[in-house]
Design a protein around this motif. Structure first.
Motif, mmCIF file in Angstrom:
data_model
loop_
_atom_site.group_PDB
_atom_site.id
_atom_site.type_symbol
_atom_site.label_atom_id
_atom_site.label_comp_id
_atom_site.label_asym_id
_atom_site.label_seq_id
_atom_site.Cartn_x
_atom_site.Cartn_y
_atom_site.Cartn_z
ATOM 1 N N ILE A 120 1.601 10.173 -8.934
ATOM 2 C CA ILE A 120 1.200 11.137 -9.903
ATOM 3 C C ILE A 120 0.064 12.046 -8.790
ATOM 4 N N VAL A 121 -1.270 11.617 -8.368
ATOM 5 C CA VAL A 121 -2.041 12.893 -7.982
ATOM 6 C C VAL A 121 -1.294 13.314 -6.463
ATOM 7 N N ARG A 122 -0.367 11.982 -6.078
ATOM 8 C CA ARG A 122 0.879 12.302 -4.316
ATOM 9 C C ARG A 122 -0.004 13.005 -3.339
ATOM 10 N N GLN A 123 -1.257 12.326 -2.825
ATOM 11 C CA GLN A 123 -2.282 11.754 -1.813
ATOM 12 C C GLN A 123 -1.925 10.414 -1.899
ATOM 13 N N ASN A 124 -2.466 10.243 -0.547
ATOM 14 C CA ASN A 124 -3.430 8.861 -0.523
ATOM 15 C C ASN A 124 -4.271 8.624 -0.985
ATOM 16 N N VAL A 125 -4.386 7.290 -1.160
ATOM 17 C CA VAL A 125 -4.916 6.877 -1.884
ATOM 18 C C VAL A 125 -5.709 5.874 -1.833
ATOM 19 N N GLU A 126 -7.349 6.057 -2.061
ATOM 20 C CA GLU A 126 -8.622 4.854 -1.200
ATOM 21 C C GLU A 126 -9.166 4.199 -2.447
ATOM 22 N N LEU A 127 -8.814 2.804 -2.327
ATOM 23 C CA LEU A 127 -10.086 2.124 -3.574
ATOM 24 C C LEU A 127 -10.792 1.949 -3.919
ATOM 25 N N ALA A 128 -12.127 1.681 -4.219
ATOM 26 C CA ALA A 128 -13.416 1.719 -4.575
ATOM 27 C C ALA A 128 -13.275 0.931 -6.233
#
Length: 567
Positions: A120-128
């Motif tokens: 959906i965001v079309r970016q690399n995702v970093e989680l917290a």
């Protein structure tokens, strides 16, 4: 950030010694039986807290744990993830970084959620990791219905056009739930519930219709719409509350109930004709979240214990005073809830009935059929009650009947509009109640106000102004500089207001022998002097200053309620 690997929550908690093997086995059995998520079973069973689960996942996956309560969320960033997905995955967009987008999620082991959010965001995702309760509260707060309400208002304008719409006929249409006016009202109630509004104001102006919410005692403009839809909204609300839809020249009062997110909300509605149409105010009373306990309304413990002992007496009159909207009814119902038992008969006489309590006989006053406070109160006393709650001492007749009931073995609870506790007995006398009756029947007067509480997510130190220092010195004397003061700078949690929630400020005047003797004295100045001596150190001003010193509220809020007291 690499795609996370699937891990077993139970094993992580056991490894980190937060859970025993036996507890894990019991939780797995309960999960199979109920179908609930395993993490929720752990929490509901009292094995671990949400914070412990979040911390354990963060340590296992080597990712940060973020406490949203103290995190200033950017609403524009959050909305990059559609509300449906945010609720489904319990996730929020927190930061835009050079390396990608930081997403706060309650279950970072959910691989499907990770893939779907990245798509959906079309970016690399970093989680917290974030606390599930806090992330859902943030979603409720940020994904408000403002845009929906504006769009539905426009849709209603277009539907109406320049032709006359028969909303009376629309009201009995089986497809009513699809009508824009109904969808607009449902969205308004949904949004009001999300932001904890106590009142909804629908106000027609010359060219626009204003819809405002009262949140923590302060009005906020929610949206503006074309004035053309004002009559449609008024008509629909009248139909819902069974008011006379043909009467537009006289004020009307009514009530109805709506359901928002599986919570029943009782709505008290008041209509009033104005220059540009009917002004409507709706008071929202949530039946699901009301906590009717004396120890839950902010009363200081010594005062609460004294008040609790007074309302346990077998007879006498106990009054709660303060301006409209100061929480008087909540205090009385909290006392009533503690008195409610199978051994006692409790009757309330109200206009309107605000809270519905099981085991209590509640009567709604109706002036249209001459069912007045005095008439209902006379009838109630023939029902052999132990405790009677009178919504308000509005006139001499009601006050005298209430005091006579207090003299003849009944405990009577009621409210009165006065500035403070000390002036209340004098107010009863001004209403024409005999002096001896006030002195012999009145047990105590509790005066109260509501002050806004500093938002704990954005609280910061504050330096008082010279005027504030002078005011503080009246209570703190030379200790003004020894205390620390705070205010809220404004954040996403409090919509930039610096306050979130309210608490009570109280003072109690007990009718001791000295006060009763003074009440029998015809000189009001003497009575006020004796009452002030009785309450020394336990006034509204003193309690307000205590809340300031504790960091609960601001100096400005405490000064506001003190000025109300002195008006």
């Amino acid at each position: 950030m690499a795609r996370p690997e699937k891990v077993r929550l139970g094993e992580i908690l056991v490894q980190q010694k937060l859970l025993s093997e036996e507890q894990l086995g019991l939780a797995l059995t309960e999960q199979k039986r109920s179908g609930r998520k395993l993490g929720r079973v752990f929490i509901d069973s009292g094995y671990v807290t949400e914070e412990q689960i979040a911390g354990a996942l963060a340590r296992q996956l080597n990712i940060p744990y973020i406490n949203l309560k103290f995190y200033n969320i950017n609403p524009e960033l959050v909305r990059l993830l559609p509300e449906t997905q945010a609720r489904r995955f319990r996730a929020l967009v927190l930061e835009q970084r050079d390396t990608g987008m930081l997403i706060g999620i309650s279950d970072p082991t959910d691989l499907f959620a990770y893939d779907e959010i990245a798509r959906i965001v079309r970016q690399n995702v970093e989680l917290a990791v974030v606390n599930e309760t806090e992330v859902m509260a943030a979603i409720d707060r940020i994904y408000r219905r403002t845009e929906d309400i504006t769009d539905l208002a426009r849709e209603l304008e277009q539907e109406m056009g320049d032709v006359s719409v028969d909303f009376g006929a629309l009201a009995v249409n089986p497809g009513l739930e699809e009508a824009p006016v109904v969808k607009l009202l449902q969205s308004v109630f949904d949004d009001a519930a999300q932001v904890r509004a106590s009142d909804i104001h629908i106000e027609p102006q010359e060219a626009r219709l204003h819809i405002r919410f009262r949140i923590d005692g302060v009005l906020h403009l929610q949206t503006q719409a074309d004035i053309k839809i004002a009559a449609a909204l008024a008509l629909r609300l009248k139909l819902m509350s069974e008011l006379d839809i043909s009467e537009k020249r006289l004020p009307q009062d009514g009530r109805f109930a709506v359901r928002v997110k599986n919570t029943r909300i009782d709505v008290r509605i008041s209509t009033m004709p104005t220059q540009y149409g009917e002004s409507i105010v709706m008071r929202l009373l949530s039946q699901g979240s009301t906590s009717l306990r004396l120890d839950a309304i902010g009363m200081p413990r010594p005062l609460m214990e004294k008040f609790r002992a007074i309302v346990q007496r077998p007879n006498g009159l106990v009054l709660v005073t303060g301006p409209t909207g100061s929480g008087k009814t909540t205090t009385l119902y909290s006392a009533l809830a503690e008195l409610n038992s199978v051994e006692k008969k409790l009757i309330t006489v109200e206009d309107p009935v605000e809270y519905r309590l099981p085991g209590i006989n509640q009567v709604q006053v109706n002036e249209k059929i001459e069912l007045s406070f005095a008439r209902v109160l006379r009838s109630a006393l023939r029902q052999d009650p132990d405790v009677v709650l009178v919504g308000e001492m509005r006139d001499q007749e009601t006050a005298q009947i209430g005091l006579r009931a207090a003299m003849t073995g009944h405990l009577v609870l009621s409210t009165l509009h006065t500035n403070d506790a000390a002036s209340t007995p004098l107010r009863l006398m001004d209403m024409g109640v005999p002096r001896y009756m006030v002195a012999s029947s009145l047990q105590a007067v509790l005066a109260q106000r509501l002050v806004r509480v500093i938002c704990e997510s954005c609280t910061e130190p504050y330096t008082p102004t010279p005027t504030e220092r002078e005011w503080l010195s009246l209570e703190l004397n030379d200790k003004v500089d020894m205390a620390k003061y705070f205010h809220g700078k404004g954040c996403s949690h409090c919509n930039g207001m610096g306050y979130r929630g309210r608490t009570g400020v109280y003072e109690l005047l007990e009718m001791t022998n000295a006060v009763v003797d003074a009440a029998n004295d015809p000189d009001p100045a003497h009575f006020l002097k004796v009452a002030a001596k009785e309450m020394a150190g336990h006034t509204l001003r003193r309690h307000g200053v205590q809340l300031v010193v504790q960091g609960r509220t601001t100096i400005a809020e405490a000064m506001r309620i003190s000025n109300q007291q002195e008006d």
